[in-house]
Motif scaffolding. Structure first.
Motif, PDB file in Angstrom:
ATOM      1  N   ALA A 102       0.827  -1.205   0.000  1.00 56.56           N
ATOM      2  CA  ALA A 102       0.000   0.000   0.000  1.00 56.56           C
ATOM      3  C   ALA A 102       0.863   1.257   0.000  1.00 56.56           C
ATOM      4  CB  ALA A 102      -0.918  -0.005   1.213  1.00 56.56           C
ATOM      5  N   ARG A 103       0.599   2.145  -0.958  1.00 60.07           N
ATOM      6  CA  ARG A 103       1.339   3.405  -1.008  1.00 60.07           C
ATOM      7  C   ARG A 103       1.024   4.270   0.212  1.00 60.07           C
ATOM      8  NH1 ARG A 103       0.586   6.819  -6.422  1.00 60.07           N
ATOM      9  NH2 ARG A 103       1.146   4.744  -7.222  1.00 60.07           N
ATOM     10  N   HIS A 104      -0.197   4.194   0.667  1.00 63.38           N
ATOM     11  CA  HIS A 104      -0.629   4.929   1.863  1.00 63.38           C
ATOM     12  C   HIS A 104      -1.162   3.894   2.853  1.00 63.38           C
ATOM     13  CE1 HIS A 104      -0.314   8.452  -0.721  1.00 63.38           C
ATOM     14  NE2 HIS A 104      -1.176   7.896  -1.564  1.00 63.38           N
ATOM     15  N   ASP A 105      -0.383   3.575   3.876  1.00 64.57           N
ATOM     16  CA  ASP A 105      -0.710   2.458   4.774  1.00 64.57           C
ATOM     17  C   ASP A 105      -0.828   2.938   6.213  1.00 64.57           C
ATOM     18  OD1 ASP A 105      -0.789   0.028   6.264  1.00 64.57           O
ATOM     19  OD2 ASP A 105       0.284  -0.989   4.651  1.00 64.57           O
ATOM     20  N   LEU A 106      -1.962   2.649   6.837  1.00 64.74           N
ATOM     21  CA  LEU A 106      -2.192   3.060   8.220  1.00 64.74           C
ATOM     22  C   LEU A 106      -1.179   2.447   9.185  1.00 64.74           C
ATOM     23  CD1 LEU A 106      -6.076   2.674   8.212  1.00 64.74           C
ATOM     24  CD2 LEU A 106      -4.843   4.834   8.486  1.00 64.74           C
ATOM     25  N   ARG A 107      -0.671   1.287   8.840  1.00 71.02           N
ATOM     26  CA  ARG A 107       0.238   0.571   9.736  1.00 71.02           C
ATOM     27  C   ARG A 107       1.605   1.224   9.856  1.00 71.02           C
ATOM     28  NH1 ARG A 107      -1.745  -4.900   6.811  1.00 71.02           N
ATOM     29  NH2 ARG A 107      -1.546  -3.397   5.091  1.00 71.02           N
ATOM     30  N   THR A 108       1.926   2.170   8.964  1.00 74.84           N
ATOM     31  CA  THR A 108       3.226   2.839   9.029  1.00 74.84           C
ATOM     32  C   THR A 108       3.265   3.943  10.083  1.00 74.84           C
ATOM     33  OG1 THR A 108       2.647   4.519   7.371  1.00 74.84           O
ATOM     34  CG2 THR A 108       3.541   2.402   6.570  1.00 74.84           C
ATOM     35  N   GLY A 109       2.082   4.422  10.490  1.00 77.71           N
ATOM     36  CA  GLY A 109       2.028   5.530  11.442  1.00 77.71           C
ATOM     37  C   GLY A 109       2.239   6.885  10.800  1.00 77.71           C
ATOM     38  N   ALA A 110       2.485   6.909   9.470  1.00 79.16           N
ATOM     39  CA  ALA A 110       2.721   8.174   8.768  1.00 79.16           C
ATOM     40  C   ALA A 110       1.412   8.926   8.551  1.00 79.16           C
ATOM     41  CB  ALA A 110       3.395   7.892   7.430  1.00 79.16           C
ATOM     42  N   THR A 111       1.513  10.223   8.294  1.00 86.17           N
ATOM     43  CA  THR A 111       0.348  11.028   7.945  1.00 86.17           C
ATOM     44  C   THR A 111      -0.040  10.739   6.502  1.00 86.17           C
ATOM     45  OG1 THR A 111       1.005  12.778   9.484  1.00 86.17           O
ATOM     46  CG2 THR A 111      -0.578  13.361   7.758  1.00 86.17           C
ATOM     47  N   LEU A 112      -1.313  10.464   6.265  1.00 89.99           N
ATOM     48  CA  LEU A 112      -1.778  10.004   4.960  1.00 89.99           C
ATOM     49  C   LEU A 112      -2.851  10.934   4.394  1.00 89.99           C
ATOM     50  CD1 LEU A 112      -2.307   6.242   5.932  1.00 89.99           C
ATOM     51  CD2 LEU A 112      -0.222   7.296   5.023  1.00 89.99           C
ATOM     52  N   PRO A 113      -2.856  11.175   3.078  1.00 89.22           N
ATOM     53  CA  PRO A 113      -3.968  11.931   2.466  1.00 89.22           C
ATOM     54  C   PRO A 113      -5.239  11.104   2.536  1.00 89.22           C
ATOM     55  CG  PRO A 113      -2.489  11.059   0.780  1.00 89.22           C
ATOM     56  CD  PRO A 113      -1.839  10.773   2.105  1.00 89.22           C
ATOM     57  N   ASP A 123      -8.257   5.420  17.018  1.00 85.84           N
ATOM     58  CA  ASP A 123      -7.466   6.645  17.256  1.00 85.84           C
ATOM     59  C   ASP A 123      -6.585   6.977  16.049  1.00 85.84           C
ATOM     60  OD1 ASP A 123      -6.638   8.867  18.675  1.00 85.84           O
ATOM     61  OD2 ASP A 123      -5.023   7.801  19.726  1.00 85.84           O
ATOM     62  N   LEU A 124      -7.215   7.117  14.881  1.00 84.35           N
ATOM     63  CA  LEU A 124      -6.475   7.326  13.640  1.00 84.35           C
ATOM     64  C   LEU A 124      -6.502   8.766  13.144  1.00 84.35           C
ATOM     65  CD1 LEU A 124      -7.786   4.192  11.664  1.00 84.35           C
ATOM     66  CD2 LEU A 124      -5.591   4.416  12.859  1.00 84.35           C
ATOM     67  N   SER A 125      -7.234   9.632  13.801  1.00 85.78           N
ATOM     68  CA  SER A 125      -7.469  10.972  13.249  1.00 85.78           C
ATOM     69  C   SER A 125      -6.178  11.750  13.016  1.00 85.78           C
ATOM     70  CB  SER A 125      -8.402  11.770  14.158  1.00 85.78           C
ATOM     71  OG  SER A 125      -7.860  11.880  15.458  1.00 85.78           O
ATOM     72  N   LYS A 126      -5.172  11.544  13.869  1.00 80.28           N
ATOM     73  CA  LYS A 126      -3.911  12.282  13.712  1.00 80.28           C
ATOM     74  C   LYS A 126      -3.125  11.821  12.493  1.00 80.28           C
ATOM     75  CE  LYS A 126      -3.432  13.288  18.647  1.00 80.28           C
ATOM     76  NZ  LYS A 126      -2.610  13.072  19.878  1.00 80.28           N
ATOM     77  N   GLN A 127      -3.443  10.631  11.990  1.00 81.50           N
ATOM     78  CA  GLN A 127      -2.739  10.108  10.820  1.00 81.50           C
ATOM     79  C   GLN A 127      -3.349  10.561   9.505  1.00 81.50           C
ATOM     80  OE1 GLN A 127      -2.119   5.659  12.276  1.00 81.50           O
ATOM     81  NE2 GLN A 127      -1.172   6.005  10.280  1.00 81.50           N
ATOM     82  N   LEU A 128      -4.567  11.102   9.550  1.00 82.06           N
ATOM     83  CA  LEU A 128      -5.312  11.383   8.320  1.00 82.06           C
ATOM     84  C   LEU A 128      -5.391  12.873   8.056  1.00 82.06           C
ATOM     85  CD1 LEU A 128      -8.189   8.815   8.922  1.00 82.06           C
ATOM     86  CD2 LEU A 128      -6.174   8.524   7.457  1.00 82.06           C
ATOM     87  N   GLU A 129      -4.982  13.257   6.869  1.00 80.98           N
ATOM     88  CA  GLU A 129      -5.014  14.656   6.450  1.00 80.98           C
ATOM     89  C   GLU A 129      -6.024  14.810   5.329  1.00 80.98           C
ATOM     90  OE1 GLU A 129      -1.641  16.664   4.230  1.00 80.98           O
ATOM     91  OE2 GLU A 129      -1.429  17.560   6.237  1.00 80.98           O
ATOM     92  N   PHE A 130      -7.056  15.583   5.569  1.00 79.07           N
ATOM     93  CA  PHE A 130      -8.153  15.738   4.616  1.00 79.07           C
ATOM     94  C   PHE A 130      -7.637  16.122   3.234  1.00 79.07           C
ATOM     95  CE2 PHE A 130     -11.162  18.430   2.359  1.00 79.07           C
ATOM     96  CZ  PHE A 130     -12.329  17.692   2.406  1.00 79.07           C
ATOM     97  N   SER A 131      -8.115  15.400   2.212  1.00 80.67           N
ATOM     98  CA  SER A 131      -7.794  15.728   0.829  1.00 80.67           C
ATOM     99  C   SER A 131      -9.062  16.190   0.109  1.00 80.67           C
ATOM    100  CB  SER A 131      -7.185  14.526   0.109  1.00 80.67           C
ATOM    101  OG  SER A 131      -6.827  14.858  -1.214  1.00 80.67           O
ATOM    102  N   TYR A 132     -10.076  15.306   0.016  1.00 85.90           N
ATOM    103  CA  TYR A 132     -11.383  15.729  -0.480  1.00 85.90           C
ATOM    104  C   TYR A 132     -12.437  14.756  -0.003  1.00 85.90           C
ATOM    105  CZ  TYR A 132     -10.819  12.378  -4.427  1.00 85.90           C
ATOM    106  OH  TYR A 132     -10.635  11.274  -5.193  1.00 85.90           O
ATOM    107  N   GLU A 133     -13.699  15.155  -0.137  1.00 84.08           N
ATOM    108  CA  GLU A 133     -14.795  14.310   0.322  1.00 84.08           C
ATOM    109  C   GLU A 133     -15.875  14.199  -0.740  1.00 84.08           C
ATOM    110  OE1 GLU A 133     -18.174  16.898   2.628  1.00 84.08           O
ATOM    111  OE2 GLU A 133     -16.459  16.257   3.839  1.00 84.08           O
TER     112      GLU A 133
END
Length: 331
Positions: free
Chosen positions: A208-219, A241-251
């Motif tokens: 996965a290019r954007h993976d929750l398991r990495t702990g990185a901030t993701l679009p 408790d994932l909100s800190k990892q997610l950066e809004f891109s679009y909805e």
């Protein structure tokens, strides 16, 4: 002639002007409003389903009461209830809408023969990812099934069922976020189980290019907050408790739009598994988190409580559970 007499009902002290029905033009919308309110028992929720402001919705209900010449809603209760007159008028309102709808469809040539086509409301994602396979399996089981699919957002599907504009409704349900309990009284049958899963485009190594398991901030490609899948996703994000990892891109409220964004590598999105099964099999998308980051979903069929015409009963007999089960909450 003097001014109109005003009086109060004993059940809720609602002032009613004693007018004759000819003095007010009744609108079909009022009947649909009344039927929606009779199920939700909540003015604000019914107004939301009918896509009008609450003050406008309340005025329409009062106008209907003026036209009928009786108080239909007992506002002294919480949640509100129907008066004796309201209970009696409810059946009449439903029958009137049914007759008008069928008459209009026959006049437009939409119904080849009376009772031949079954109207089924379905959320957009279910209409795209599930209906075709389910319909094919149903026909293999019971023979030809002629259906008209009404693809809409969740609130529109619920309104269609409540108002009688459809005979069956397909929706998601999830224990992660029970919702729309006002419709739980409708008979339901679970047709399939799946999951809401986080997905991403793969990197050059197939991960996965954007993976929750990495702990990185993701679009983050997200649903609108008032959509059912958006609420289920929000419940997962809060639980893990994932909100800190997610950066809004679009909805967007439609899964297919979010899926397209994920395919383009724009970010991570939570999509029903059936809606991405082909992309997962082809390696175009991969799961972008652990099993803890998913939520269970069921696809549930709802119907009217009253006995229906033969074609609807034939479909229901093929889908209903053998043993009575608790009703699900739709989405």
């Amino acid at each position: 002639m003097g001014a109109p007499t005003r009086g109060f009902t004993r059940c809720n002290l609602l002032p009613i002007e004693l007018r004759t029905p000819r003095e007010i033009r009744m609108e079909m919308n009022w009947l649909e409003d009344f039927l929606t309110l009779s199920v939700t028992r909540n003015f604000s929720r019914a107004a939301e389903l009918r896509n009008v402001t609450q003050p406008a919705f309340s005025r329409r209900i009062r106008n209907l009461e003026y036209w009928v010449g009786a108080v239909l809603i007992d506002r002294s209760l919480f949640p509100v209830g129907l008066t004796q007159a309201g209970e009696a008028f409810r059946k009449t309102a439903q029958e009137v809408l049914d007759v008008l709808r069928v008459g209009r469809e026959e006049a437009q040539g939409l119904v080849p023969r009376a009772g031949e086509v079954v109207s089924i409301a379905a959320s957009h994602t279910i209409a795209v990812s599930f209906f075709g396979d389910w319909h094919a399996g149903l026909q293999a089981q019971i023979g030809a099934v002629r259906a008209r699919v009404i693809a809409d957002h969740v609130a529109g599907c619920v309104e269609a069922l409540i108002s009688g504009s459809c005979e069956l409704m397909l929706s998601y349900s999830s224990p992660a976020f029970p919702s729309l309990t006002e419709i739980a009284r409708y008979p339901s049958a679970v047709l399939a189980s799946e999951r809401l899963i986080p997905v991403s485009a793969p990197d050059d190594k197939g991960r996965a290019r954007h993976d929750l398991r990495t702990g990185a901030t993701l679009p983050y490609l997200c649903y609108s907050s008032n959509s059912y899948l958006g609420r289920v996703t929000a419940a997962v994000i809060e639980r893990e408790d994932l909100s800190k990892q997610l950066e809004f891109s679009y909805e967007c409220s439609m899964s297919d739009v979010l899926k397209r964004g994920a395919l383009a590598g724009a970010g991570i999105a939570w999509i029903p598994e059936l809606a991405v099964r082909d992309e997962l099999a082809a390696g175009l998308l991969v799961q972008a988190g652990a099993d803890a980051h998913t939520a269970p979903l069921t696809i549930t069929l709802f119907r009217q409580s009253e006995p229906a015409r033969g074609e609807v009963e034939r479909i229901w007999a093929a889908c209903k559970p053998d043993d009575p089960a608790p009703h699900a909450s739709p989405a």
